[in-house]
Design an enzyme around this catalytic site. Structure first.
Site, PDB file in Angstrom:
ATOM      1  N   CYS A   1       0.839  -1.206   0.000  1.00 28.11           N
ATOM      2  CA  CYS A   1       0.000   0.000   0.000  1.00 28.11           C
ATOM      3  C   CYS A   1       0.874   1.256   0.000  1.00 28.11           C
ATOM      4  O   CYS A   1       1.566   1.512  -0.973  1.00 28.11           O
ATOM      5  CB  CYS A   1      -0.979  -0.053   1.167  1.00 28.11           C
ATOM      6  SG  CYS A   1      -2.281   1.157   1.010  1.00 28.11           S
TER       7      CYS A   1
ATOM      8  N   HIS B   1      -3.743  -5.271   0.273  1.00 31.92           N
ATOM      9  CA  HIS B   1      -3.215  -5.710   1.577  1.00 31.92           C
ATOM     10  C   HIS B   1      -3.202  -7.237   1.675  1.00 31.92           C
ATOM     11  O   HIS B   1      -4.197  -7.828   2.101  1.00 31.92           O
ATOM     12  CB  HIS B   1      -4.065  -5.119   2.707  1.00 31.92           C
ATOM     13  CG  HIS B   1      -3.853  -3.657   2.894  1.00 31.92           C
ATOM     14  ND1 HIS B   1      -2.909  -3.137   3.751  1.00 31.92           N
ATOM     15  CD2 HIS B   1      -4.434  -2.600   2.295  1.00 31.92           C
ATOM     16  CE1 HIS B   1      -2.919  -1.831   3.682  1.00 31.92           C
ATOM     17  NE2 HIS B   1      -3.837  -1.460   2.808  1.00 31.92           N
TER      18      HIS B   1
ATOM     19  N   GLU C   1      -1.946  -8.992   3.839  1.00 35.51           N
ATOM     20  CA  GLU C   1      -1.939  -9.437   5.234  1.00 35.51           C
ATOM     21  C   GLU C   1      -3.337  -9.588   5.824  1.00 35.51           C
ATOM     22  O   GLU C   1      -3.493 -10.209   6.872  1.00 35.51           O
ATOM     23  CB  GLU C   1      -1.114  -8.461   6.096  1.00 35.51           C
ATOM     24  CG  GLU C   1      -1.726  -7.086   6.354  1.00 35.51           C
ATOM     25  CD  GLU C   1      -1.505  -6.088   5.203  1.00 35.51           C
ATOM     26  OE1 GLU C   1      -1.208  -6.525   4.080  1.00 35.51           O
ATOM     27  OE2 GLU C   1      -1.658  -4.876   5.438  1.00 35.51           O
TER      28      GLU C   1
ATOM     29  N   SER D   1      -0.789 -13.513  37.591  1.00 41.77           N
ATOM     30  CA  SER D   1      -2.085 -12.838  37.664  1.00 41.77           C
ATOM     31  C   SER D   1      -3.229 -13.809  37.432  1.00 41.77           C
ATOM     32  O   SER D   1      -4.388 -13.450  37.555  1.00 41.77           O
ATOM     33  CB  SER D   1      -2.141 -11.763  36.578  1.00 41.77           C
ATOM     34  OG  SER D   1      -2.157 -12.391  35.307  1.00 41.77           O
ATOM     35  N   GLY D   2      -2.895 -15.038  37.055  1.00 41.30           N
ATOM     36  CA  GLY D   2      -3.951 -15.979  36.668  1.00 41.30           C
ATOM     37  C   GLY D   2      -4.184 -15.922  35.165  1.00 41.30           C
ATOM     38  O   GLY D   2      -4.849 -16.778  34.601  1.00 41.30           O
ATOM     39  N   GLY D   3      -3.629 -14.906  34.510  1.00 41.02           N
ATOM     40  CA  GLY D   3      -3.818 -14.759  33.066  1.00 41.02           C
ATOM     41  C   GLY D   3      -2.823 -15.604  32.279  1.00 41.02           C
ATOM     42  O   GLY D   3      -1.917 -16.222  32.834  1.00 41.02           O
ATOM     43  N   VAL D   4      -3.013 -15.598  30.956  1.00 44.05           N
ATOM     44  CA  VAL D   4      -2.226 -16.478  30.092  1.00 44.05           C
ATOM     45  C   VAL D   4      -0.738 -16.092  30.082  1.00 44.05           C
ATOM     46  O   VAL D   4       0.136 -16.942  30.243  1.00 44.05           O
ATOM     47  CB  VAL D   4      -2.760 -16.408  28.631  1.00 44.05           C
ATOM     48  CG1 VAL D   4      -2.016 -17.395  27.747  1.00 44.05           C
ATOM     49  CG2 VAL D   4      -4.242 -16.673  28.595  1.00 44.05           C
ATOM     50  N   ASP D   5      -0.457 -14.788  29.909  1.00 44.98           N
ATOM     51  CA  ASP D   5       0.928 -14.383  29.678  1.00 44.98           C
ATOM     52  C   ASP D   5       1.836 -14.694  30.873  1.00 44.98           C
ATOM     53  O   ASP D   5       2.904 -15.290  30.721  1.00 44.98           O
ATOM     54  CB  ASP D   5       1.010 -12.881  29.350  1.00 44.98           C
ATOM     55  CG  ASP D   5       0.137 -12.503  28.173  1.00 44.98           C
ATOM     56  OD1 ASP D   5      -0.226 -13.416  27.409  1.00 44.98           O
ATOM     57  OD2 ASP D   5      -0.187 -11.321  28.019  1.00 44.98           O
ATOM     58  N   SER D   6       1.415 -14.272  32.061  1.00 48.32           N
ATOM     59  CA  SER D   6       2.295 -14.509  33.211  1.00 48.32           C
ATOM     60  C   SER D   6       2.394 -16.005  33.505  1.00 48.32           C
ATOM     61  O   SER D   6       3.445 -16.503  33.914  1.00 48.32           O
ATOM     62  CB  SER D   6       1.829 -13.731  34.447  1.00 48.32           C
ATOM     63  OG  SER D   6       0.555 -14.144  34.852  1.00 48.32           O
ATOM     64  N   SER D   7       1.320 -16.750  33.251  1.00 49.81           N
ATOM     65  CA  SER D   7       1.354 -18.192  33.524  1.00 49.81           C
ATOM     66  C   SER D   7       2.324 -18.892  32.580  1.00 49.81           C
ATOM     67  O   SER D   7       3.115 -19.747  33.009  1.00 49.81           O
ATOM     68  CB  SER D   7      -0.035 -18.812  33.359  1.00 49.81           C
ATOM     69  OG  SER D   7      -0.957 -18.150  34.179  1.00 49.81           O
TER      70      SER D   7
END
Ligand code: XMP
Length: 531
Positions: free
Chosen positions: A104, A192, A194, A245-251
Site C-alpha cells: 500500500c 493488503h 496481510e 495474575s492468573g492470566g495467560v501471559d504470566s502463567s
C-alpha cells in the site's frame, strides 16, 4: 502506568535485563518497517504464521549491517506520500541489497521515490476486489490466479511506474495493483495481502519469504528450545521472582522459566479480593499441579480498606497498582538474594513504533517501579511473541486448555466492574452473578466464541416484585464482546434463550439483584470495561 510506557522507561531505568531479543539477534528474520498502518502487526503475524521470524521496527530504524536480515517489508500508512508529515525512509539502505516488498503506502513510496507518479485515486479504493490480470510467472505471484479476491484500502493510487517498473497484477479499477522493478528483487502491492479478506495473501507472503531464501524454521518448539537454553545460560543459579495474575501471559512465562531454572523461580500470586469467585483457590491449585513454586498471598483486607469510599475509576486503579507493588515487594524481600524480576510482557506491549502515530493503548496494572526500587534486573521471556504464539507455546509446554484459553481479565479485577465505591458485600454479589454468567457460557459452549465476558454491578436500584413482595435492589449488566485484540470490539450476539436463562438464574439465585441488562455497545465508542 501503561505496559508500553513501562517498556519504554525500562530501557533508561535499568539497562540490565535479559533481553531475549539478543538471543534472536542471530536468528534470520524479515524486517517490517512500520509507517503507522493499522495492519502492520497483521503483516508480522502472517510472516510468523508462514514460519519465519520477523520484527517490526519504526520506518526510520532499519538495522543496517545486520546480516541476519533476509528481506524488508514496508507497511501501509495513514498518510499520503504527498503529506508534509508523511514518514520517509532511505531506500538505498536495503534496495538492491535485499528483497523488498512495499505494501500500500510502502508500494506508493517505492514508486514515487524511484521516479513514478502517485495521485489521489478518482474514486477511493476500499474493500473487496478481484485480480483480473496476473503475471503468473512472477515469483511473487506463484500459485496466484486471475479472479482471486484481494482487499484494497487506499486513497492514493500509482498512476505511472518508475523506469523499469512492470505491472504484474491489475484489478478492474486499479491498473497497477502490483508491480516489480525489472532486474531487481523489488516489488510493490497496492492491496493488503496481510488481511483475512485477501484470499491469496498468505501465498503472496510465503512467495516473498521464498524469494528471500528464508528457512522458515520459527515455531513454538524452536522458541521453547532456544529460550530455555538461553535462560539457563543467562540466569545460571540466580533467583527470580514473578508476579502471577492468573492470566495467560504470566502463567506461560512462569512455566517456561520453571522449565529453565526450576525452583530458583518463585511465583507470587496476590489475592486483592477482586478476583472472580473461587479464582484464587482454583488457579493456585492449577499452578501447583504444574509444578510451580508459588506463594499465594491473601491481601483482601488491605485492598478493601484502602479502597473504602473510593468511587473514581482511575483512583481505584492507582490504589490497586500501588497496593500490588507493596504486597509483592514485601513477599519478594522475604526470599533471599533475588536478582531478577520476571514478567509476562508480550510483543504488542513493546512495539516501539506503535507510538509513532499516537496509537491509544489500554492502561495496565503491573509491577512497574519495582526493578529500580529493589535493584532487580528484568527478565521477559515472552517479549517477542504475539498472543496466539504465547498460547501455542503454553500448549506445547503441556499447560491445561482452561489456563491457556482463559479470557482476558483486568488487573484491577472486579474493582472496575463495580461502579462506584467498593465493599466486600458488593464484591460478593458481583462474584455470584459473574460466576453464573461464566459457567453458563461454558455449559452452552459459548465461552470460546467470545473474547471476554463478565458482569458489572450497577450503582442503581430499581423496583421489582418477587412472590408477593416488592423489591428494591441492584441491577447487573452483562457484557460479552467479540474482538481480536481488544483495541476494537463488538457486542457478542449471544442467543436469546441463553440470555433469558442467565438472567433468570441471576435474579433467582443472587440476593440483592432484581434486574439484568445486556450491554449492546461496541468499542469504539464505548470501551470493553465500564470503568
Ligand atoms: P477497555 O475497557 O479499555 O479494555 O476497552 C481493553 C482491554 O484491557 C483490559 N483492561 C485492563 N487490563 N488493567 C488491566 O490489566 C486495567 O486497568 C485494565 N483496564 C482494561 C480489559 O479487560 C480489556 O481486555
Amino acid at each position: 502506568m501503561t505496559k508500553r510506557l513501562f517498556c519504554f522507561l525500562r530501557k533508561f531505568a535499568n539497562t540490565e535485563f535479559i533481553n531475549i531479543t539478543l538471543l534472536f539477534q542471530m536468528q534470520e528474520k524479515i524486517i517490517i518497517l512500520d509507517f503507522g498502518s493499522q495492519t502492520t502487526q497483521l503483516i508480522a503475524r502472517r510472516v510468523r504464521e508462514a514460519g519465519e521470524y520477523c520484527e517490526i521496527l519504526p520506518y526510520n530504524k532499519f538495522p543496517a549491517g545486520d546480516d541476519s536480515v533476509k528481506g524488508v517489508i514496508l507497511s501501509g500508512s495513514p498518510f499520503s506520500v504527498y503529506d508534509e508529515k508523511a514518514f520517509k525512509t532511505d531506500l538505498a539502505q536495503f534496495r538492491g541489497k535485499l528483497p523488498l516488498l512495499g505494501i500500500c503506502y510502502g508500494a506508493q513510496f517505492i514508486a514515487k521515490n524511484l521516479g513514478g507518479n502517485v495521485e489521489p485515486a478518482g474514486s477511493r479504493e476500499y474493500g473487496r476486489a478481484n485480480l483480473d490480470m496476473v503475471k503468473t510467472d512472477d515469483p511473487l505471484l506463484f500459485n496466484v490466479e486471475s479472479g482471486e479476491q484481494i482487499w484494497m484500502s487506499h486513497g492514493d493510487t500509482i498512476t505511472v511506474l518508475p523506469n523499469g517498473g512492470e505491472i504484474i497484477a491489475s484489478t478492474s479499477d486499479v491498473a497497477i495493483a502490483a508491480f516489480r522493478i525489472k532486474g531487481e528483487n523489488t516489488w510493490g502491492v497496492q492491496f493488503h495481502p496481510e488481511v483475512f479478506h485477501s484470499v491469496c495473501g498468505p501465498r503472496i507472503i510465503d512467495n516473498f519469504l521464498n524469494i528471500c531464501s528464508c528457512k522458515k524454521d520459527w515455531s513454538a518448539e524452536s522458541f521453547i528450545d532456544s529460550t530455555v537454553t538461553s535462560l539457563k545460560e543467562q540466569l545460571q543459579d540466580d533467583k527470580v521472582v514473578l508476579g502471577l495474575s492468573g492470566g495467560v501471559d504470566s502463567s506461560v512465562a512462569a512455566v517456561l522459566l520453571n522449565k529453565a531454572i526450576g525452583n530458583n523461580l518463585t511465583c507470587i500470586f496476590v489475592d486483592h479480593g477482586l478476583l472472580r469467585k473461587n479464582e484464587f483457590e482454583d488457579v493456585m491449585s492449577e499452578y501447583k499441579s504444574l509444578g510451580l513454586n508459588v506463594i499465594g498471598v491473601n491481601a483482601k483486607d488491605k485492598f478493601y480498606s484502602e479502597l473504602a469510599g473510593v468511587s473514581e475509576p482511575e483512583k481505584k486503579r492507582k490504589i490497586i497498582g500501588k497496593g500490588f507493588i507493596d504486597v509483592f515487594e514485601a513477599e519478594a524481600r522475604k526470599i533471599k538474594d533475588v536478582k531478577w524480576l520476571a514478567q509476562g510482557t508480550i510483543y504488542p506491549d513493546c512495539i516501539e513504533s506503535l507510538s509513532i502515530t499516537g496509537t491509544t493503548i489500554k492502561s495496565h496494572h503491573n509491577v512497574g517501579g519495582l526493578p529500580e526500587k529493589m535493584n532487580l534486573k528484568l527478565c521477559e521471556p515472552l517479549r517477542l511473541l504475539f498472543k496466539d504464539e504465547v498460547r501455542r507455546v503454553g500448549t506445547k509446554l503441556g499447560m491445561p486448555k482452561n489456563l491457556i484459553g482463559r479470557q482476558p481479565f483486568p488487573g484491577p479485577g472486579l474493582a472496575v466492574r463495580i461502579l462506584g465505591d467498593i465493599t466486600p458485600e458488593k464484591v460478593h454479589v458481583l462474584q455470584e452473578a459473574d460466576d453464573i454468567f461464566i459457567r453458563a457460557l461454558r455449559e452452552w459452549n459459548l465461552y470460546d466464541e467470545v473474547w471476554q465476558a463478565g458482569a458489572i454491578l450497577l450503582p442503581v436500584r430499581s423496583v421489582g416484585v418477587m412472590g408477593d413482595e416488592r423489591t428494591y435492589e441492584n441491577a447487573v449488566a452483562l457484557r460479552a464482546v467479540t474482538s481480536t485484540d481488544a483495541m476494537t470490539a463488538d457486542w457478542a450476539r449471544l442467543p436469546y434463550d441463553f440470555l433469558a436463562k442467565v438472567s433468570s438464574d441471576i435474579i433467582n439465585k443472587v440476593k440483592g439483584v432484581n434486574r439484568v441488562t445486556y450491554d449492546i455497545s461496541s468499542k469504539p465508542p464505548a470501551t470493553i470495561e465500564w470503568e
